[in-house]
Design a protein around this motif. Structure first.
Motif, PDB file in Angstrom:
ATOM      1  N   ILE A 126       0.658  -1.041  -0.274  1.00  0.00           N
ATOM      2  CA  ILE A 126       0.231   0.177   0.028  1.00  0.00           C
ATOM      3  C   ILE A 126       1.083   1.701  -0.272  1.00  0.00           C
ATOM      4  O   ILE A 126       1.352   1.538   0.987  1.00  0.00           O
ATOM      5  N   VAL A 127       0.905   1.822  -1.208  1.00  0.00           N
ATOM      6  CA  VAL A 127       1.591   3.027  -1.539  1.00  0.00           C
ATOM      7  C   VAL A 127       1.182   4.681  -1.093  1.00  0.00           C
ATOM      8  O   VAL A 127       1.600   5.348  -1.029  1.00  0.00           O
ATOM      9  N   TRP A 128      -0.505   3.885  -0.882  1.00  0.00           N
ATOM     10  CA  TRP A 128      -0.816   5.679  -1.389  1.00  0.00           C
ATOM     11  C   TRP A 128      -2.115   5.784  -0.225  1.00  0.00           C
ATOM     12  O   TRP A 128      -2.991   4.178  -0.547  1.00  0.00           O
ATOM     13  N   CYS A 129      -2.701   6.133   0.862  1.00  0.00           N
ATOM     14  CA  CYS A 129      -4.158   6.839   1.495  1.00  0.00           C
ATOM     15  C   CYS A 129      -3.800   7.419   2.227  1.00  0.00           C
ATOM     16  O   CYS A 129      -3.170   7.230   3.163  1.00  0.00           O
ATOM     17  N   CYS A 130      -4.952   8.182   2.308  1.00  0.00           N
ATOM     18  CA  CYS A 130      -4.594   9.278   2.609  1.00  0.00           C
ATOM     19  C   CYS A 130      -6.056   8.971   4.253  1.00  0.00           C
ATOM     20  O   CYS A 130      -7.345   8.604   3.740  1.00  0.00           O
ATOM     21  N   LEU A 131      -6.315   9.454   5.228  1.00  0.00           N
ATOM     22  CA  LEU A 131      -6.910   8.892   6.367  1.00  0.00           C
ATOM     23  C   LEU A 131      -7.519  10.383   7.478  1.00  0.00           C
ATOM     24  O   LEU A 131      -6.172  10.820   7.560  1.00  0.00           O
ATOM     25  N   PRO A 132      -8.528  10.619   7.578  1.00  0.00           N
ATOM     26  CA  PRO A 132      -9.667   9.957   7.557  1.00  0.00           C
ATOM     27  C   PRO A 132     -10.333   9.508   6.112  1.00  0.00           C
ATOM     28  O   PRO A 132     -11.441   8.820   6.228  1.00  0.00           O
ATOM     29  N   ARG A 133      -9.847  10.182   5.083  1.00  0.00           N
ATOM     30  CA  ARG A 133     -10.774  10.645   4.228  1.00  0.00           C
ATOM     31  C   ARG A 133     -10.167  10.936   2.350  1.00  0.00           C
ATOM     32  O   ARG A 133      -9.029  11.319   3.231  1.00  0.00           O
ATOM     33  N   PHE A 134     -10.678  11.009   1.505  1.00  0.00           N
ATOM     34  CA  PHE A 134      -9.727  11.476   0.680  1.00  0.00           C
ATOM     35  C   PHE A 134      -8.809  12.345   0.110  1.00  0.00           C
ATOM     36  O   PHE A 134      -7.706  11.980  -0.172  1.00  0.00           O
ATOM     37  N   ASP A 135      -9.025  13.667   0.953  1.00  0.00           N
ATOM     38  CA  ASP A 135      -8.391  14.561   0.729  1.00  0.00           C
ATOM     39  C   ASP A 135      -7.957  14.972   2.337  1.00  0.00           C
ATOM     40  O   ASP A 135      -7.457  16.410   2.137  1.00  0.00           O
ATOM     41  N   ALA A 136      -7.516  13.949   3.333  1.00  0.00           N
ATOM     42  CA  ALA A 136      -7.002  14.029   4.288  1.00  0.00           C
ATOM     43  C   ALA A 136      -5.075  14.479   3.557  1.00  0.00           C
ATOM     44  O   ALA A 136      -4.442  13.375   3.010  1.00  0.00           O
ATOM     45  N   ASP A 137      -4.961  13.544   5.267  1.00  0.00           N
ATOM     46  CA  ASP A 137      -3.254  13.617   5.353  1.00  0.00           C
ATOM     47  C   ASP A 137      -3.044  11.932   4.538  1.00  0.00           C
ATOM     48  O   ASP A 137      -3.434  11.148   5.116  1.00  0.00           O
ATOM     49  N   ALA A 138      -1.723  12.221   3.825  1.00  0.00           N
ATOM     50  CA  ALA A 138      -1.608  10.523   3.529  1.00  0.00           C
ATOM     51  C   ALA A 138      -0.612   9.971   4.372  1.00  0.00           C
ATOM     52  O   ALA A 138       0.524   9.941   4.646  1.00  0.00           O
ATOM     53  N   SER A 139      -1.360   9.415   5.093  1.00  0.00           N
ATOM     54  CA  SER A 139      -0.705   8.118   5.724  1.00  0.00           C
ATOM     55  C   SER A 139       0.085   7.221   5.066  1.00  0.00           C
ATOM     56  O   SER A 139       1.750   7.033   6.028  1.00  0.00           O
ATOM     57  N   PHE A 140      -0.105   6.810   4.049  1.00  0.00           N
ATOM     58  CA  PHE A 140       0.740   6.021   3.357  1.00  0.00           C
ATOM     59  C   PHE A 140       0.997   6.944   2.043  1.00  0.00           C
ATOM     60  O   PHE A 140      -0.174   6.857   1.135  1.00  0.00           O
ATOM     61  N   CYS A 141       2.298   7.173   1.695  1.00  0.00           N
ATOM     62  CA  CYS A 141       2.683   8.435   1.167  1.00  0.00           C
ATOM     63  C   CYS A 141       4.252   7.786   0.572  1.00  0.00           C
ATOM     64  O   CYS A 141       4.638   9.014  -0.549  1.00  0.00           O
ATOM     65  N   ALA A 142       4.375   6.589   0.031  1.00  0.00           N
ATOM     66  CA  ALA A 142       5.955   6.306  -0.520  1.00  0.00           C
ATOM     67  C   ALA A 142       5.772   7.137  -2.328  1.00  0.00           C
ATOM     68  O   ALA A 142       6.713   6.730  -2.550  1.00  0.00           O
ATOM     69  N   GLY A 171       9.270   4.851   5.117  1.00  0.00           N
ATOM     70  CA  GLY A 171       7.968   4.787   5.590  1.00  0.00           C
ATOM     71  C   GLY A 171       7.363   5.004   4.278  1.00  0.00           C
ATOM     72  O   GLY A 171       7.432   4.994   3.452  1.00  0.00           O
ATOM     73  N   GLY A 172       6.429   5.082   5.133  1.00  0.00           N
ATOM     74  CA  GLY A 172       4.740   5.741   4.941  1.00  0.00           C
ATOM     75  C   GLY A 172       4.320   4.386   3.582  1.00  0.00           C
ATOM     76  O   GLY A 172       3.477   4.704   2.485  1.00  0.00           O
ATOM     77  N   ASP A 173       4.900   3.582   4.094  1.00  0.00           N
ATOM     78  CA  ASP A 173       3.639   2.270   3.485  1.00  0.00           C
ATOM     79  C   ASP A 173       2.820   1.162   4.143  1.00  0.00           C
ATOM     80  O   ASP A 173       3.993   1.136   5.328  1.00  0.00           O
TER      81      ASP A 173
END
Length: 601
Positions: A33-49, A57-59
């Motif tokens: 998982i290399v991209w996911c913003c939480l808790p919604r699409f336009d929030a901080d990218a918790s997974f940002c690799a 990190g970021g994955d």
């Protein structure tokens, strides 16, 4: 033991998408998982690799030791992604990724949750779990606390809990272990999971599979290219934030439009134009729920806009201002910065927005399948958009391509304002409001005549991009689609031909070629290629259109998805991903070109 992992390959857009209307994640072909913003699409990218954080990190990786090859696919007609990894020794694992979505207690259950199962399928595989979310767009490592079978991650905007039947120290320290039975992971709200985690994942998977298969079952797909259309439709559905009905243009920010360019933008917001295209495409497939939810979103936006201009883009929870800034803690896709958060397009005037809102809403008044059809109250709300369309139709704007350094009276913007008036006349007729029907019809006729005069260049022999202009842009291909011209009109045919000659490159189409604020564009724009394909078909050149369409299908990534742009020389994907525009274009072109069911069987 020595670490035998392969070096991480350069980032690419060979990515799968999972989601459920609350959250979405991008997964590479190694199951990271290399991209996911939480808790919604336009929030901080918790997974940002995907955007190269400056710290490690970021994955979220499930790594197979001595991995040799991988294969990846979706379970048919679902948003459930499967990745198989194979090692040098005959060992293999299967990773199943999904975000739960199904009916429960009379409503849809779609929490901010990612769910993973990894199972051995041959040999004696050894794996390790690397769970490394970051905070503040890659600025710092998330703080954690742990219990007997869970780890809590204190992210920037939310606290998430990872519950697993893998021993917590193995996850916390990234230690390898032999996988002799399925392992399960639930990464969701910071709440105790009362069920056995394996049982929860198993039941959630079955229910999620059932949901997606049922949703697909009721799509009105074309006879040809069904799998491509279904995959595009599912992905469009994943781009709607169901809490409000907003539809994002893409799930990412700052994937550049071409190699080394500074054309890096944040697309995790709702452009009323892009969303209207998405609604129209899904409507054609019979997926009208998306339209109903989106119209609720737009009506909330315009509720207090009586007499004032409407911006082109909003946040998914109704934010009107989206200040743009650069993030230094992410180096960018393949190190190509800058990475931007926010989008200053909210400051622009883009006058086609009024037509976009009306066109997206029009089906409400004519579709007998809908439980809540449009009525006179709804019509009066839309009339505000018509009033603004008349006021703004021939005012300068940034246009649909969002020029940042120039403005003009753009032909497409003016034509979409005409479309707002034209559709309001039709809606008023349907509602039996004769006076309003006559009013909007007369205004539409007069505006149409003015646009024809100012947007036609007699010397060049085709329509041009702006009043009294000389240039072409691909949006002129839509003049027949919105009903401004008949496809058989010689002026439209001439414009299509001119666009093909001027903007075509190796079976791809550029949106324009005149230099803009960042120089001349270097990549084709996928939606424009699909518009050209549709225009070719509409003007009687269906075989040429089919050949181009088949070519575009081959340009999709291995999972059948598209980004915003393609480099004509290499076929490489560029731009934000997955791009709703591109998937809309695929659906619309397939619907136009496919043989009819009754002719095929």
């Amino acid at each position: 033991m020595p670490d035998s992992r392969k070096e991480t390959p350069p980032a690419s857009l060979e990515l799968g998408v999972i989601g459920n209307g609350s959250v979405a994640a991008l997964i590479d072909n190694q199951a990271r998982i290399v991209w996911c913003c939480l808790p919604r699409f336009d929030a901080d990218a918790s997974f940002c690799a995907l955007l190269s954080p400056t710290i490690e990190g970021g994955d979220w990786a499930i790594e197979l030791e001595d991995v040799e090859r991988a294969e990846q696919f979706y379970l048919a007609n679902t948003a459930v992604l499967v990745t198989r990894l194979f090692d040098h020794h005959g060992g293999a694992v299967e990773i199943t990724d999904f975000a739960p979505r199904y009916r429960m207690n009379g409503r849809f259950y779609h929490p901010e949750m990612l769910t993973r199962r990894v199972a051995p399928i041959s040999g004696s595989p050894r794996v390790r779990i690397r769970m490394r979310p970051l905070c503040d767009y890659g600025a710092r490592i998330a703080q954690t606390t742990s219990g007997s079978n869970h780890i809590r991650y204190l992210l920037s905007d939310v606290v998430q809990r990872l519950t697993s039947d893998v021993a917590t120290p193995l996850i916390e320290r990234g230690l390898p272990f032999g996988l002799d039975r399925p392992a399960h992971f639930v990464f969701g709200p910071d709440e105790t999971l009362n069920d056995n985690v394996g049982d929860f994942v198993h039941l959630a998977l079955e229910r999620t599979l059932d949901y997606w298969r049922e949703w697909v079952r009721y799509l009105s797909v074309p006879y040809e290219w069904q799998a491509a259309v279904i995959r595009a439709a599912i992905t469009l559905k994943l781009c709607q934030y169901e809490a409000t009905g907003a539809i994002v243009a893409a799930l990412t920010t700052s994937i550049p439009e071409s190699d080394g360019t500074a054309r890096n933008w944040d697309y995790r917001y709702c452009w009323l134009r892009d969303a209207a295209f998405t609604v129209r495409a899904l409507n054609r497939l019979g997926a009208t729920r998306t339209m109903e939810e989106y119209i609720r979103y737009t009506f909330n936006l315009i509720a207090n806009k009586d007499g004032s201009e409407v911006g082109p883009v909003f946040g998914i929870t109704f934010e009107a201002e989206l200040p743009e800034r650069q993030v230094d803690t992410l180096k960018g896709y393949r190190g190509m910065g800058p990475v931007r958060v926010g989008n200053d397009a909210w400051r622009q005037r883009q006058n086609d927005v009024y037509g976009s809102v009306v066109l997206a809403s029009a089906q409400l008044f004519f579709d007998c399948r809908l439980e809540h059809r449009g009525d006179e109250v709804t019509f009066r709300r839309l009339e505000r958009m018509g009033t603004m369309a008349l006021r703004m139709a021939e005012q300068t704007d940034a246009g649909l391509w969002e020029y940042r350094g120039r403005s003009a009276v753009h032909t497409y913007s003016a034509a979409m304002c005409w479309a707002a008036c034209d559709r309001l006349a039709h809606i008023a007729t349907e509602l039996g409001l004769g006076d309003r029907a006559r009013y909007w019809h007369e205004e539409a006729v007069q505006l149409h005549a003015r646009i024809e005069v100012r947007a036609w260049n007699e010397q060049l022999g085709h329509f041009v991009d702006a009043y009294d202009g000389e240039h072409l842009d691909a949006s002129l291909l839509l003049l027949a689609d919105i009903g401004f011209l008949e496809a058989t009109d010689p002026r439209f045919v001439a414009t299509v031909d001119a666009i093909g000659t001027a903007l075509g490159r190796n079976d791809y189409l550029f949106r324009y070629i005149a230099p803009d604020d960042f120089g001349a564009p270097e990549t084709s724009f996928n939606i424009c290629t699909f518009w050209y394909i549709e225009a070719l078909a509409a003007t009687g050149r269906k075989e040429h259109a089919r050949a181009m369409f088949e070519h575009m299908l081959k340009q999709r990534n291995a999972l059948g998805l598209l980004s915003e742009d393609i480099a004509p020389g290499t076929g490489e994907h560029w731009g934000n991903y997955p791009q709703t525009y591109s998937l809309v274009g695929l659906i619309q072109a397939a619907m136009r070109l496919s043989r009819r069911w009754e002719d095929a069987l």
